[in-house]
Design a protein around this motif. Structure first.
Motif, short mmCIF file in Angstrom:
data_model
loop_
_atom_site.label_atom_id
_atom_site.label_comp_id
_atom_site.label_asym_id
_atom_site.label_seq_id
_atom_site.Cartn_x
_atom_site.Cartn_y
_atom_site.Cartn_z
N GLU A 108 0.86 -1.18 0.00
CA GLU A 108 0.00 0.00 0.00
C GLU A 108 0.90 1.23 0.00
O GLU A 108 1.77 1.37 0.86
CB GLU A 108 -0.89 0.02 1.25
N LEU A 109 0.70 2.10 -0.97
CA LEU A 109 1.47 3.34 -1.09
C LEU A 109 0.56 4.54 -0.91
O LEU A 109 -0.62 4.48 -1.22
CB LEU A 109 2.12 3.44 -2.47
N GLN A 110 1.13 5.62 -0.42
CA GLN A 110 0.42 6.90 -0.36
C GLN A 110 1.06 7.80 -1.42
O GLN A 110 2.24 8.14 -1.30
CB GLN A 110 0.55 7.52 1.03
N ASN A 111 0.32 8.15 -2.45
CA ASN A 111 0.86 8.95 -3.55
C ASN A 111 0.24 10.33 -3.59
O ASN A 111 -0.94 10.49 -3.30
CB ASN A 111 0.58 8.28 -4.90
N MET A 112 1.05 11.29 -3.97
CA MET A 112 0.60 12.61 -4.38
C MET A 112 0.85 12.64 -5.88
O MET A 112 1.98 12.39 -6.31
CB MET A 112 1.41 13.71 -3.71
N ILE A 113 -0.18 12.91 -6.66
CA ILE A 113 -0.02 12.93 -8.11
C ILE A 113 -0.47 14.30 -8.62
O ILE A 113 -1.57 14.74 -8.33
CB ILE A 113 -0.83 11.81 -8.79
N HIS A 114 0.44 14.95 -9.34
CA HIS A 114 0.17 16.27 -9.92
C HIS A 114 0.13 16.13 -11.44
O HIS A 114 0.99 15.47 -12.02
CB HIS A 114 1.24 17.27 -9.53
N TYR A 115 -0.84 16.76 -12.04
CA TYR A 115 -1.02 16.72 -13.48
C TYR A 115 -1.03 18.15 -14.02
O TYR A 115 -1.77 18.99 -13.51
CB TYR A 115 -2.38 16.11 -13.85
N ASP A 116 -0.25 18.42 -15.05
CA ASP A 116 -0.38 19.65 -15.81
C ASP A 116 -1.33 19.36 -16.96
O ASP A 116 -1.29 18.27 -17.55
CB ASP A 116 0.97 20.12 -16.35
N LEU A 117 -2.19 20.33 -17.26
CA LEU A 117 -3.22 20.16 -18.29
C LEU A 117 -3.07 21.20 -19.39
O LEU A 117 -2.72 22.34 -19.12
CB LEU A 117 -4.61 20.31 -17.67
N ARG A 118 -3.36 20.77 -20.60
CA ARG A 118 -3.45 21.69 -21.74
C ARG A 118 -4.60 21.19 -22.61
O ARG A 118 -4.59 20.03 -23.04
CB ARG A 118 -2.15 21.69 -22.54
N GLY A 119 -5.59 22.03 -22.79
CA GLY A 119 -6.73 21.63 -23.60
C GLY A 119 -7.47 20.43 -23.04
O GLY A 119 -8.01 19.62 -23.79
N GLY A 120 -7.46 20.29 -21.71
CA GLY A 120 -8.15 19.18 -21.07
C GLY A 120 -7.39 17.87 -21.09
O GLY A 120 -7.90 16.84 -20.64
N LEU A 121 -6.14 17.88 -21.60
CA LEU A 121 -5.32 16.66 -21.66
C LEU A 121 -4.13 16.77 -20.71
O LEU A 121 -3.61 17.86 -20.47
CB LEU A 121 -4.80 16.43 -23.08
N PHE A 122 -3.67 15.63 -20.19
CA PHE A 122 -2.51 15.60 -19.32
C PHE A 122 -1.25 15.81 -20.17
O PHE A 122 -1.01 15.07 -21.12
CB PHE A 122 -2.39 14.25 -18.60
N THR A 123 -0.46 16.81 -19.79
CA THR A 123 0.81 17.05 -20.49
C THR A 123 2.00 16.58 -19.66
O THR A 123 3.03 16.19 -20.22
CB THR A 123 1.00 18.54 -20.82
N GLU A 124 1.86 16.65 -18.35
CA GLU A 124 2.91 16.12 -17.46
C GLU A 124 2.23 15.57 -16.21
O GLU A 124 1.31 16.17 -15.67
CB GLU A 124 3.91 17.20 -17.07
N ILE A 125 2.72 14.39 -15.79
CA ILE A 125 2.20 13.72 -14.61
C ILE A 125 3.39 13.47 -13.69
O ILE A 125 4.40 12.90 -14.12
CB ILE A 125 1.54 12.37 -14.98
N ARG A 126 3.29 13.95 -12.45
CA ARG A 126 4.38 13.78 -11.48
C ARG A 126 3.84 13.01 -10.29
O ARG A 126 2.90 13.45 -9.63
CB ARG A 126 4.92 15.14 -11.05
N VAL A 127 4.46 11.86 -10.03
CA VAL A 127 4.01 10.99 -8.94
C VAL A 127 5.05 11.04 -7.83
O VAL A 127 6.23 10.79 -8.06
CB VAL A 127 3.86 9.53 -9.44
N GLY A 128 4.59 11.35 -6.63
CA GLY A 128 5.44 11.34 -5.46
C GLY A 128 4.85 10.39 -4.43
O GLY A 128 3.64 10.40 -4.19
N VAL A 129 5.68 9.58 -3.85
CA VAL A 129 5.25 8.65 -2.80
C VAL A 129 5.70 9.23 -1.47
O VAL A 129 6.82 9.70 -1.33
CB VAL A 129 5.89 7.25 -3.01
N TYR A 130 4.78 9.21 -0.51
CA TYR A 130 5.15 9.76 0.79
C TYR A 130 4.64 8.86 1.91
O TYR A 130 3.76 8.05 1.71
CB TYR A 130 4.62 11.19 0.95
N ASP A 131 5.19 9.05 3.07
CA ASP A 131 4.79 8.32 4.27
C ASP A 131 4.02 9.30 5.15
O ASP A 131 4.61 10.19 5.75
CB ASP A 131 6.02 7.79 5.01
#
Length: 134
Positions: A108-131
């Protein structure tokens, strides 16, 4: 992106509907996680095609924030190894820094996921795992 739109994406992800997932990615999308940069729709599909042969990954959302250019979620993620994921498998696929899993193992992981959007589409996805207990 609205929560309903993201929920449609997440349903595709959890169902392993890769064709539908592509509809949410810009052609030049980049997925950044654990020191890797996976570039393009095909690159992401290749990664998940490999990873999901070994691991059943299920993501759920506990927090969601979004506007037209950015989306952020807190996402507890369950990894269930349906096949062993060995160091050799990972190295051969170019992901030698990922953790090996024995068949039947659950993580089981705890993730923070950030998405940059352009025109409603994901352009960059950044996944960070934290405790969260740290």
């Amino acid at each position: 992106m609205t929560r309903d739109e993201y929920d449609r994406y997440l349903a595709c992800f959890n169902a392993r509907d890769y064709r539908a997932m592509c509809g949410f990615y810009a052609p030049d999308v980049v997925l950044r996680m654990l020191g890797y940069a996976i570039v393009s729709r095909q690159g992401i599909l290749d990664f998940y095609g490999f990873f999901h042969r070994h691991v059943r990954e299920t993501i759920r959302i506990t927090r969601f924030v979004s506007d037209s250019e950015f989306l952020a979620i807190e996402a507890p993620t369950r990894l269930e190894a349906i096949e062993a994921l060995t160091a050799e498998d990972l190295k051969r696929a170019g992901f030698g820094r990922l953790v090996t899993l024995d068949k039947g193992m659950t993580v089981e992981l705890q993730n923070m996921i950030h998405y940059d959007l352009r025109g409603g589409l994901f352009t960059e996805i950044r996944v960070g795992v934290y405790d969260p207990g740290a």
